[in-house]
Motif scaffolding. Sequence first.
Motif, PDB file in Angstrom:
ATOM      1  N   GLY A  63    -130.334 -60.129  69.923  1.00 34.47           N
ATOM      2  CA  GLY A  63    -129.840 -61.319  70.592  1.00 34.47           C
ATOM      3  C   GLY A  63    -130.769 -61.764  71.699  1.00 34.47           C
ATOM      4  O   GLY A  63    -131.649 -61.011  72.131  1.00 34.47           O
ATOM      5  N   ALA A  64    -130.557 -62.998  72.135  1.00 34.34           N
ATOM      6  CA  ALA A  64    -131.349 -63.563  73.229  1.00 34.34           C
ATOM      7  C   ALA A  64    -130.518 -64.614  73.955  1.00 34.34           C
ATOM      8  O   ALA A  64    -129.720 -65.319  73.331  1.00 34.34           O
ATOM      9  N   ARG A  65    -130.720 -64.677  75.246  1.00 34.42           N
ATOM     10  CA  ARG A  65    -130.107 -65.727  76.064  1.00 34.42           C
ATOM     11  C   ARG A  65    -131.217 -66.326  76.902  1.00 34.42           C
ATOM     12  O   ARG A  65    -131.927 -65.603  77.610  1.00 34.42           O
ATOM     13  N   VAL A  66    -131.399 -67.634  76.802  1.00 37.22           N
ATOM     14  CA  VAL A  66    -132.461 -68.329  77.525  1.00 37.22           C
ATOM     15  C   VAL A  66    -131.826 -69.443  78.343  1.00 37.22           C
ATOM     16  O   VAL A  66    -131.010 -70.212  77.825  1.00 37.22           O
ATOM     17  N   GLU A  78    -128.175 -69.470  73.269  1.00 36.94           N
ATOM     18  CA  GLU A  78    -127.866 -68.086  72.913  1.00 36.94           C
ATOM     19  C   GLU A  78    -128.083 -67.900  71.419  1.00 36.94           C
ATOM     20  O   GLU A  78    -127.575 -68.675  70.614  1.00 36.94           O
ATOM     21  N   LEU A  79    -128.857 -66.876  71.073  1.00 40.52           N
ATOM     22  CA  LEU A  79    -129.087 -66.491  69.687  1.00 40.52           C
ATOM     23  C   LEU A  79    -128.544 -65.081  69.490  1.00 40.52           C
ATOM     24  O   LEU A  79    -128.658 -64.243  70.387  1.00 40.52           O
ATOM     25  N   ALA A  80    -127.973 -64.826  68.320  1.00 38.13           N
ATOM     26  CA  ALA A  80    -127.493 -63.482  68.003  1.00 38.13           C
ATOM     27  C   ALA A  80    -127.784 -63.189  66.540  1.00 38.13           C
ATOM     28  O   ALA A  80    -127.748 -64.085  65.701  1.00 38.13           O
ATOM     29  N   SER A  81    -128.073 -61.922  66.265  1.00 39.43           N
ATOM     30  CA  SER A  81    -128.368 -61.490  64.904  1.00 39.43           C
ATOM     31  C   SER A  81    -127.455 -60.335  64.531  1.00 39.43           C
ATOM     32  O   SER A  81    -127.303 -59.387  65.290  1.00 39.43           O
ATOM     33  N   LYS A  82    -126.859 -60.444  63.371  1.00 45.52           N
ATOM     34  CA  LYS A  82    -126.095 -59.337  62.774  1.00 45.52           C
ATOM     35  C   LYS A  82    -126.689 -59.111  61.405  1.00 45.52           C
ATOM     36  O   LYS A  82    -126.560 -59.952  60.523  1.00 45.52           O
ATOM     37  N   GLY A  83    -127.393 -57.985  61.274  1.00 46.80           N
ATOM     38  CA  GLY A  83    -128.114 -57.763  60.026  1.00 46.80           C
ATOM     39  C   GLY A  83    -129.214 -58.802  59.923  1.00 46.80           C
ATOM     40  O   GLY A  83    -129.990 -58.993  60.834  1.00 46.80           O
ATOM     41  N   ALA A  84    -129.253 -59.520  58.827  1.00 41.82           N
ATOM     42  CA  ALA A  84    -130.282 -60.543  58.632  1.00 41.82           C
ATOM     43  C   ALA A  84    -129.781 -61.940  58.970  1.00 41.82           C
ATOM     44  O   ALA A  84    -130.505 -62.910  58.799  1.00 41.82           O
TER      45      ALA A  84
END
Length: 190
Positions: A63-66, A78-84
């Motif tokens: 994840g990322a928060r900018v 906000e970006l988030a990744s679960k698996g691919a």
Amino acid sequence: MSARNDHPAVWSRLDVVEGLGLGTLIAETDGFRLEATEVVVDRGTRYSCRFTVWADLAWVTRGARVEILSPNGVRTLELASKGAHWTRDGKPAPDLDGCVDVDVASTPLTNTLPIRRLGLSPGESREIPVAWIDIPDLSVHRMTQRYTRHQSSEGRGRYVYGDPDHGSFELTVDRHGLIVDYEGFAARVS
């Protein structure tokens, strides 16, 4: 390479009139956290960028928060990744599915993620899909990046980074995988 940088690194931007960034790598029980801030002044543009990127123990971004502060106000991504699979501000972002790294365009700190995760030997190279965050507009798009490791020199790791939009650049890194010099973009002050 150790898993922690005990002192934040400071970079001077070379591609803008004035730019200074501060960032660090923090080891946590379940992975790593990159924390950084940057202030830029350039030809009518001025902004600050504050971000956090979370990665698991294998250095895969989770994840990322900018946050951007500019004359247009404060904006957040906000970006988030679960698996691919990825989400952008809580909504599915299928265009980013399969990306393993986030690259925040205003800083050399996020180059640490693929450098640490790939573990390339001298002479090896690899292409990777990343979620590239343009700063200061916070647009995000999928980008293919290539990292090639070269023989170390003067106690620093050496890489060539390249992407189809910006070209190729030589990078040198310290023992933590943090950028010391990023050709034409940033140079470590301390």
